[in-house]
Design an enzyme around this catalytic site. Structure first.
Site, mmCIF file in Angstrom:
data_model
loop_
_atom_site.group_PDB
_atom_site.id
_atom_site.type_symbol
_atom_site.label_atom_id
_atom_site.label_comp_id
_atom_site.label_asym_id
_atom_site.label_seq_id
_atom_site.Cartn_x
_atom_site.Cartn_y
_atom_site.Cartn_z
ATOM 1 N N HIS A 101 1.047 -1.000 0.357
ATOM 2 C CA HIS A 101 -0.371 -0.008 -0.193
ATOM 3 C C HIS A 101 0.955 1.512 0.186
ATOM 4 C CE1 HIS A 101 -2.620 -3.275 1.465
ATOM 5 N NE2 HIS A 101 -2.193 -2.811 1.869
ATOM 6 N N HIS A 102 2.022 1.165 -0.884
ATOM 7 C CA HIS A 102 2.870 2.176 -0.576
ATOM 8 C C HIS A 102 3.001 2.597 -1.789
ATOM 9 C CE1 HIS A 102 4.906 0.305 2.649
ATOM 10 N NE2 HIS A 102 3.937 1.396 3.592
ATOM 11 N N GLN A 103 2.106 3.601 -3.255
ATOM 12 C CA GLN A 103 2.017 3.536 -4.458
ATOM 13 C C GLN A 103 2.364 5.080 -4.003
ATOM 14 O OE1 GLN A 103 -1.006 2.450 -2.951
ATOM 15 N NE2 GLN A 103 -1.303 0.432 -4.119
#
Length: 673
Positions: free
Chosen positions: A601-603
């Site tokens: 979840h680190h876009q």
């Protein structure tokens, strides 16, 4: 514009008129009816791509821990509530004396996430400016503050259930072979649903960003903003110059530690890895995780920065408010307001000073493109009038992981097997003292930075982050973590079900600096439809080689006395997707990674920051959108390249720094203590 100035003056008079202390929350204000925004019928008839889950009077979630908690007086569910996550929800209402949103505010912030919460708090300090904060989601649930339930939140309406577009050869073990990209949809954003890991990035990361023309973003530049936010309570680091003591964001040690956490650190030491404070400048090594928790409870950005100030007269927080368009004058190219939908009605609100997008790495670029700011040819294909041609969404990096490497133990009471820890005793211990198994970050305990032989870097620059745990995908019998990442039933039943009643754990790893670059595009011009997300995972051979090298490192790490004394052995059953490969061959492990290709979840980089010479830049180093006046993007989407960090702490730092940039622009810095 004259009426806008008059209304702005009115708001300033309201915010300055109070005379008592403590932000004057109880002062009475009088606002003329003509100063309120007038809603119109919604253009979209309530259509939204997020399909609401069916609600029940009892919990639909198969979690023994949750059931144990709901059987205690503190968390007892009121049966009149439709769902446990709505039963104990933080409420955000307009301050006393206001009947609705006003026509105009000094600043409009879209998104109350990790960065937006900080911005709203800082810009409303001192009551010199009026702030409207829009959030599509709702307030956090008290149930969501229990750390062990973090993965359960991915099955709720507290996330945007984004799906990556199908990509052959990745996520082969997920439902419909599609990667799931949940993002936080709540006041607090993704910080309300994440695993609470607090990491800042290495000095080399930020110094490289600054060296490419991003003035003001070196490690020495950003460190004070990390420290400003932080209120650290970490063992052995009380007098550390690298941690803050007076900030709003609580950063603490995880109260619960299993014996496997010590085994991880001891094994790392045998491999020559130092014990370090990984959030110091000398952070290359192994450590216990530092977490955004406060006395055993989640400390989201909303909890830290908004909860205690939500009644400020000059700060209006509107939940369930979905921004659909930024209003931009096509002639002057000036942003002057926001259009949003709320409870079936459309509102148009003006900003006297600036509009700020803090909607995150997916919705910020999405909203820019819907508003006419983006790649010309792409926008024109949807009939969108192009106001500014910019490469919005054309760069996307993400941290991917492999949570599938499973080790079995011949000892007991070492792991967080849900069937064993979901007890009244553990629930009472947590509710009374904030510790015990329920204070665990769902089994995540330790962190280690390593450099594999695939790296071409000089010096201590890690290419892999190891995350030590005391659980595996089988520990909750497939009901929570596996469902949270949308692992297919077929794969779970084949591979994990046989070891459900055994003690098992995994060491996860994160690919820190992927070479593969993705992008996002519009799905349609309907603002409620999900954009098309293209991760392009593992399209660069270097990424595959580095991930295989990480697997081999972990296997050697666990094959050491600190783990072997518990009888640790690798679970060597083949994935059903990889039976054609020899077990333990490089080809097999590549297939395994392609089977469970999980995002962390680190876009980032979808609204890439860069100097004018960077053809892929969307915002300048002061976070102003190129070519558009009075419009900024302030969230993790501006991070231009990969960093060795989970992105929650950097987003909060970006919010802090962005607030100062805005205050400086409007002469507000000297007005604040």
């Amino acid at each position: 514009m004259q009426s806008m100035k008059i209304n702005t003056l009115l708001i300033l008079i309201i915010s300055l008129s109070a005379t008592s202390s403590n932000d004057d929350f109880d002062d009475i204000v009088t606002v003329s009816d003509e100063d309120y925004a007038v809603p119109e019928p919604s253009n979209y008839n309530g259509y939204e791509f997020v399909k609401k889950q069916k609600r029940h009077t009892s919990s639909p979630y198969k979690s023994r821990v949750l059931e144990a908690m709901l059987n205690t007086p503190m968390y007892h569910l009121n049966t009149s509530e439709s769902d446990v996550f709505s039963a104990f929800r933080d409420q955000y209402e307009l301050p006393k004396g206001f009947k609705g949103p006003l026509k105009i505010y000094d600043f409009i912030i879209v998104g109350a996430g990790s960065a937006g919460s900080v911005l709203a708090a800082r810009l409303s300090e001192g009551k010199k400016a009026s702030v409207l904060l829009l959030e599509a989601g709702v307030g956090e649930s008290i149930i969501g503050s229990v750390p062990i339930l973090a993965p359960l939140l991915q099955q709720t309406d507290y996330v945007w259930p984004y799906l990556m577009e199908p990509q052959p050869g990745v996520c082969m073990g997920m439902d419909n072979e599609r990667c799931f990209w949940p993002r936080g949809k709540a006041v607090g954003g993704t910080s309300a649903v994440n695993y609470m890991i607090y990491t800042r990035g290495m000095p080399v990361d930020w110094n490289r960003i600054a060296a490419k023309g991003n003035y003001g973003w070196s490690y020495d530049d950003v460190l004070p903003y990390y420290i400003k936010s932080e209120r650290a309570n970490l063992r052995g680091l009380k007098n550390s110059p690298w941690h803050g003591k007076d900030g709003e964001l609580s950063v603490e040690d995880i109260p619960f530690r299993s014996k496997l956490s010590k085994a991880f650190l001891d094994a790392g030491q045998l491999f020559g890895n130092r014990r370090v404070d990984y959030n110091s400048p000398d952070g290359f090594g192994f450590s216990f995780i530092q977490a955004t928790i406060n006395k055993g409870k989640r400390a989201s950005s909303a909890t830290a920065f908004l909860h205690d100030i939500k009644k400020r007269k000059n700060l209006h927080i509107l939940t369930s408010s979905r921004a659909t368009r930024i209003l931009i004058d096509p002639l002057t190219k000036t942003a002057y307001g926001v259009e949003f939908q709320r409870l079936g009605q459309k509102y148009t609100i003006h900003a006297a000073k600036e509009v700020i997008l803090s909607a995150g790495p997916i919705e910020s670029p999405h909203l820019l493109m819907l508003s006419g700011v983006g790649p010309r040819e792409h926008l024109e294909s949807f009939g969108i009038n192009v106001i500014q041609n910019l490469p919005v969404g054309q760069t996307l990096y993400d941290h991917i992981s492999f949570p599938g490497l499973t080790f079995l133990l011949n000892a007991t009471q070492l792991t967080l097997a849900e069937r064993k820890i979901a007890t009244l005793q553990n629930t009472v211990q947590y509710t009374q003292y904030g510790d015990g198994p329920m204070s665990s970050l769902a089994g995540v305990e330790t962190i280690g930075y390593i450099k594999t032989q695939e790296s071409n870097e000089l010096g201590d620059v890690p290419d892999i982050e190891l995350i030590g745990t005391c659980a595996s995908l089988a520990s909750d019998e497939g009901n929570i973590v596996a469902k949270g990442i949308r692992l297919s039933n077929r794969l779970y039943n084949n591979y994990y079900k046989p070891v459900e009643h055994l003690e098992s754990f995994t060491i996860i790893f994160m690919l820190l600096h992927p070479k593969s670059v993705g992008y996002l595009k519009l799905g349609s011009k309907n603002p409620f439809e999900q954009p098309k997300l293209y991760g392009n995972y593992l399209t660069h051979p270097k990424d595959v080689a580095t991930m295989v090298a990480a697997i081999r490192y972990i296997m050697k790490l666990v094959d050491t006395p600190p783990f072997l004394k518990y009888g640790s052995t690798l679970y060597n059953k083949k994935y059903p997707t990889c039976v054609q490969f020899d077990y333990d061959s490089d080809q097999y492990w590549e297939c395994a990674v392609r089977t469970i290709t999980a995002t962390l979840h680190h876009q980032i980089a979808t609204c890439k920051m860069g100097p004018p010479t960077d053809p892929m830049a969307v915002v300048d180093p002061e976070l102003r959108v190129y070519g558009i006046r009075n419009l900024r993007v302030i969230d993790s989407s501006i991070i231009p390249e990969t960093i060795a960090a989970h992105t929650n702490a950097p987003a909060i730092m970006i919010g802090e720094k962005g607030a100062d940039l805005i205050k400086s622009r409007w002469g507000l810095l000297d007005n604040y203590a």
